[in-house]
Design a protein around this motif. Structure first.
Motif, PDB file in Angstrom:
ATOM      1  N   VAL A  13     112.458 128.278 -72.143  1.00 49.23           N
ATOM      2  CA  VAL A  13     112.888 126.939 -71.746  1.00 49.23           C
ATOM      3  C   VAL A  13     111.712 126.136 -71.197  1.00 49.23           C
ATOM      4  CG1 VAL A  13     114.391 125.646 -70.190  1.00 49.23           C
ATOM      5  CG2 VAL A  13     115.237 127.729 -71.290  1.00 49.23           C
ATOM      6  N   THR A  14     110.900 126.782 -70.364  1.00 55.24           N
ATOM      7  CA  THR A  14     109.737 126.080 -69.796  1.00 55.24           C
ATOM      8  C   THR A  14     108.757 125.669 -70.881  1.00 55.24           C
ATOM      9  OG1 THR A  14     109.976 127.368 -67.758  1.00 55.24           O
ATOM     10  CG2 THR A  14     107.866 126.250 -68.136  1.00 55.24           C
ATOM     11  N   THR A  15     108.495 126.579 -71.813  1.00 51.76           N
ATOM     12  CA  THR A  15     107.572 126.259 -72.904  1.00 51.76           C
ATOM     13  C   THR A  15     108.135 125.169 -73.800  1.00 51.76           C
ATOM     14  OG1 THR A  15     106.726 128.526 -72.880  1.00 51.76           O
ATOM     15  CG2 THR A  15     106.308 127.231 -74.851  1.00 51.76           C
ATOM     16  N   ALA A  16     109.436 125.226 -74.072  1.00 47.15           N
ATOM     17  CA  ALA A  16     110.058 124.202 -74.914  1.00 47.15           C
ATOM     18  C   ALA A  16     109.980 122.828 -74.257  1.00 47.15           C
ATOM     19  CB  ALA A  16     111.508 124.581 -75.200  1.00 47.15           C
ATOM     20  N   LEU A  17     110.198 122.769 -72.946  1.00 45.77           N
ATOM     21  CA  LEU A  17     110.091 121.488 -72.247  1.00 45.77           C
ATOM     22  C   LEU A  17     108.658 120.969 -72.262  1.00 45.77           C
ATOM     23  CD1 LEU A  17     112.435 122.111 -69.177  1.00 45.77           C
ATOM     24  CD2 LEU A  17     112.890 120.693 -71.192  1.00 45.77           C
ATOM     25  N   ALA A  18     107.704 121.871 -72.088  1.00 45.02           N
ATOM     26  CA  ALA A  18     106.295 121.464 -72.137  1.00 45.02           C
ATOM     27  C   ALA A  18     105.929 120.951 -73.527  1.00 45.02           C
ATOM     28  CB  ALA A  18     105.399 122.625 -71.746  1.00 45.02           C
ATOM     29  N   LEU A  19     106.431 121.618 -74.570  1.00 44.27           N
ATOM     30  CA  LEU A  19     106.174 121.162 -75.932  1.00 44.27           C
ATOM     31  C   LEU A  19     106.800 119.793 -76.178  1.00 44.27           C
ATOM     32  CD1 LEU A  19     106.717 124.481 -77.939  1.00 44.27           C
ATOM     33  CD2 LEU A  19     104.578 123.181 -77.762  1.00 44.27           C
ATOM     34  N   ALA A  20     108.042 119.615 -75.744  1.00 44.11           N
ATOM     35  CA  ALA A  20     108.708 118.331 -75.940  1.00 44.11           C
ATOM     36  C   ALA A  20     107.967 117.211 -75.212  1.00 44.11           C
ATOM     37  CB  ALA A  20     110.153 118.417 -75.453  1.00 44.11           C
ATOM     38  N   LEU A  21     107.477 117.496 -74.003  1.00 43.98           N
ATOM     39  CA  LEU A  21     106.725 116.481 -73.258  1.00 43.98           C
ATOM     40  C   LEU A  21     105.425 116.130 -73.980  1.00 43.98           C
ATOM     41  CD1 LEU A  21     106.553 114.793 -70.662  1.00 43.98           C
ATOM     42  CD2 LEU A  21     105.371 116.732 -69.594  1.00 43.98           C
ATOM     43  N   ALA A  22     104.732 117.146 -74.488  1.00 43.59           N
ATOM     44  CA  ALA A  22     103.492 116.884 -75.224  1.00 43.59           C
ATOM     45  C   ALA A  22     103.763 116.100 -76.501  1.00 43.59           C
ATOM     46  CB  ALA A  22     102.801 118.209 -75.550  1.00 43.59           C
ATOM     47  N   ILE A  23     104.858 116.426 -77.183  1.00 47.47           N
ATOM     48  CA  ILE A  23     105.203 115.724 -78.421  1.00 47.47           C
ATOM     49  C   ILE A  23     105.470 114.249 -78.157  1.00 47.47           C
ATOM     50  CG2 ILE A  23     107.000 115.536 -80.179  1.00 47.47           C
ATOM     51  CD1 ILE A  23     107.245 118.600 -80.054  1.00 47.47           C
ATOM     52  N   CYS A  24     106.094 113.931 -77.037  1.00 42.11           N
ATOM     53  CA  CYS A  24     106.429 112.537 -76.719  1.00 42.11           C
ATOM     54  C   CYS A  24     105.249 111.763 -76.141  1.00 42.11           C
ATOM     55  CB  CYS A  24     107.603 112.499 -75.743  1.00 42.11           C
ATOM     56  SG  CYS A  24     109.156 113.121 -76.423  1.00 42.11           S
ATOM     57  N   LEU A  25     104.393 112.424 -75.381  1.00 44.53           N
ATOM     58  CA  LEU A  25     103.275 111.723 -74.747  1.00 44.53           C
ATOM     59  C   LEU A  25     102.100 111.505 -75.692  1.00 44.53           C
ATOM     60  CD1 LEU A  25     103.133 113.307 -71.167  1.00 44.53           C
ATOM     61  CD2 LEU A  25     104.037 111.081 -71.861  1.00 44.53           C
ATOM     62  N   LEU A  26     101.933 112.398 -76.656  1.00 45.72           N
ATOM     63  CA  LEU A  26     100.782 112.280 -77.550  1.00 45.72           C
ATOM     64  C   LEU A  26     100.791 110.974 -78.338  1.00 45.72           C
ATOM     65  CD1 LEU A  26      98.250 113.801 -78.363  1.00 45.72           C
ATOM     66  CD2 LEU A  26      99.577 114.986 -80.124  1.00 45.72           C
ATOM     67  N   PRO A  27     101.890 110.547 -78.960  1.00 47.78           N
ATOM     68  CA  PRO A  27     101.882 109.249 -79.649  1.00 47.78           C
ATOM     69  C   PRO A  27     101.624 108.070 -78.712  1.00 47.78           C
ATOM     70  CG  PRO A  27     103.714 110.576 -80.410  1.00 47.78           C
ATOM     71  CD  PRO A  27     103.155 111.266 -79.217  1.00 47.78           C
ATOM     72  N   LEU A  28     102.211 108.109 -77.501  1.00 54.92           N
ATOM     73  CA  LEU A  28     101.977 107.013 -76.557  1.00 54.92           C
ATOM     74  C   LEU A  28     100.501 106.919 -76.182  1.00 54.92           C
ATOM     75  CD1 LEU A  28     105.066 107.422 -74.191  1.00 54.92           C
ATOM     76  CD2 LEU A  28     104.642 105.553 -75.801  1.00 54.92           C
ATOM     77  N   THR A  29      99.875 108.062 -75.951  1.00 59.27           N
ATOM     78  CA  THR A  29      98.450 108.071 -75.625  1.00 59.27           C
ATOM     79  C   THR A  29      97.614 107.553 -76.779  1.00 59.27           C
ATOM     80  OG1 THR A  29      98.832 109.983 -74.178  1.00 59.27           O
ATOM     81  CG2 THR A  29      96.561 109.521 -74.834  1.00 59.27           C
ATOM     82  N   THR A  30      97.949 107.995 -77.986  1.00 56.84           N
ATOM     83  CA  THR A  30      97.197 107.559 -79.165  1.00 56.84           C
ATOM     84  C   THR A  30      97.314 106.054 -79.376  1.00 56.84           C
ATOM     85  OG1 THR A  30      97.617 109.715 -80.193  1.00 56.84           O
ATOM     86  CG2 THR A  30      96.879 107.942 -81.628  1.00 56.84           C
ATOM     87  N   ILE A  31      98.521 105.521 -79.251  1.00 59.90           N
ATOM     88  CA  ILE A  31      98.728 104.080 -79.439  1.00 59.90           C
ATOM     89  C   ILE A  31      98.000 103.298 -78.350  1.00 59.90           C
ATOM     90  CG2 ILE A  31     100.462 102.251 -79.443  1.00 59.90           C
ATOM     91  CD1 ILE A  31     102.405 104.299 -80.659  1.00 59.90           C
ATOM     92  N   GLY A  32      98.052 103.785 -77.099  1.00 61.68           N
ATOM     93  CA  GLY A  32      97.361 103.098 -76.015  1.00 61.68           C
ATOM     94  C   GLY A  32      95.861 103.052 -76.234  1.00 61.68           C
ATOM     95  N   ILE A  33      95.268 104.164 -76.667  1.00 64.56           N
ATOM     96  CA  ILE A  33      93.826 104.182 -76.934  1.00 64.56           C
ATOM     97  C   ILE A  33      93.483 103.249 -78.086  1.00 64.56           C
ATOM     98  CG2 ILE A  33      91.916 105.656 -77.699  1.00 64.56           C
ATOM     99  CD1 ILE A  33      93.223 107.961 -76.201  1.00 64.56           C
ATOM    100  N   ASP A  34      94.351 103.214 -79.091  1.00 61.37           N
ATOM    101  CA  ASP A  34      94.073 102.379 -80.265  1.00 61.37           C
ATOM    102  C   ASP A  34      94.072 100.897 -79.905  1.00 61.37           C
ATOM    103  OD1 ASP A  34      93.740 102.275 -83.242  1.00 61.37           O
ATOM    104  OD2 ASP A  34      95.591 101.124 -83.086  1.00 61.37           O
ATOM    105  N   GLN A  35      94.826 100.515 -78.900  1.00 55.86           N
ATOM    106  CA  GLN A  35      94.899  99.108 -78.519  1.00 55.86           C
ATOM    107  C   GLN A  35      93.668  98.633 -77.752  1.00 55.86           C
ATOM    108  OE1 GLN A  35      97.429  97.164 -79.696  1.00 55.86           O
ATOM    109  NE2 GLN A  35      98.015  99.057 -80.734  1.00 55.86           N
TER     110      GLN A  35
END
Length: 242
Positions: free
Chosen positions: A199-221
Motif C-alpha cells: 500500500v505504501t509503495t502504491a501510494l508513492a507510485l501514484a504520487l510520483a505518477i501525478c507529480l511528474l507531469p506537473l513538474t514537467t509542464i512547469g519546467i517547460d513554461q
C-alpha cells in the motif's frame, strides 16, 4: 453605380500574384527546415532503447513476459516515436505533437525514478525483472533503459525542442495510462509478471505518477528557448521583412 462592397471578380478566380498569394496556405510557402542534428540524436535514442530491450530479452528466462513490464512498454513506444520524429526532422516536416512526446518523456523518467529513488518498488512491474547477481546483458540493459534513454529524452526535450509546447490538460491526460497500469498491477499481479506493490509503495507510485507531469509542464513554461535553426531574414521564422 457599382456597389463598393462587391468586387467585379471573385478572388477565388483571380490570377494575379497578390490574389494567388492571399489564398495560398502559409504551410505551402513555408521554407523546409531540415534538422540533421536532431534527426541524428533521435536516431541514437531509438538505437539505445532498442539495444536495451534486446539485451533485456537476452538476459530474461521468458523474454515474452517482458512486454508486461512498464519500462519495456515505455522504451518500445519511445523507440518508435523517436524514429518517426527523426524522420520528420530529417525531411523538414512538422514535429511530432508535444502532447505525445511529453507523455513518453514522463513514461521514461518514471521507471528510472522508481529504480533510483524508490528501492521498495524495485520488485514491482514498474521495473525490469532482476536476479541476485545480474548478468552482463542485464546490467547493460538496466544502464541503457534506466539511464541512457531517459537522459537522452530529457536532453532532446531541453535542447532540441521549443519551450511552452505542453498544455495544462496534459497534467491529467499523461498520468492516465500509468495509473491504469498501477491498478492492473495491483489487481492482476500474475498477469503483470511481478508481485503487487504494498500500500505504501502504491501510494508513492501514484504520487510520483501525478507529480511528474506537473513538474514537467512547469519546467517547460519557464525554461529558455534553445538555439534552434533560425530564418535567414527573421529570427522568429516566417514574418515580414524588417
Amino acid at each position: 453605380m457599382s456597389d463598393p462592397t462587391r468586387t467585379s471578380q471573385s478572388t477565388r478566380h483571380a490570377t494575379d500574384p497578390a490574389a494567388a498569394a492571399a489564398r495560398t496556405p502559409a504551410a505551402a510557402v513555408a521554407p523546409t527546415i531540415r534538422r540533421p542534428l536532431a534527426a541524428a540524436f533521435r536516431t541514437g535514442l531509438t538505437a539505445a532503447a532498442l539495444t536495451g530491450l534486446v539485451l533485456a530479452a537476452l538476459g530474461a528466462p521468458a523474454p515474452a513476459h517482458l512486454l508486461t513490464r512498464f519500462p519495456v512498454q515505455a522504451n518500445l513506444a519511445v523507440a518508435l516515436v523517436a524514429l518517426r520524429s527523426a524522420h520528420r526532422a530529417w525531411t523538414g516536416r512538422r514535429p511530432v505533437s508535444p502532447r505525445l512526446t511529453g507523455a513518453l518523456l514522463c513514461f521514461l523518467v518514471l521507471p528510472a525514478l522508481v529504480h533510483y529513488a524508490l528501492p521498495a518498488a524495485g520488485t514491482t512491474a514498474f521495473t525490469l525483472p532482476g536476479t541476485g547477481t545480474p548478468t552482463t546483458a542485464q546490467a547493460l540493459s538496466h544502464h541503457l533503459l534506466y539511464g541512457v534513454t531517459p537522459l537522452a529524452a530529457l536532453a532532446d526535450w531541453l535542447l532540441l525542442t521549443a519551450p511552452r509546447g505542453f498544455r495544462l490538460p496534459c497534467a491529467w491526460q499523461w498520468p492516465a495510462y500509468p495509473l491504469l497500469y498501477l491498478a492492473f498491477a495491483l489487481s492482476f499481479p500474475t498477469a503483470a509478471g511481478a508481485p503487487p506493490p504494498t500500500v505504501t509503495t502504491a501510494l508513492a507510485l501514484a504520487l510520483a505518477i501525478c507529480l511528474l507531469p506537473l513538474t514537467t509542464i512547469g519546467i517547460d513554461q519557464v525554461r529558455p528557448s534553445p538555439q534552434l535553426h533560425k530564418n535567414r531574414i527573421s529570427p522568429t521564422g516566417i514574418s515580414p521583412l524588417k
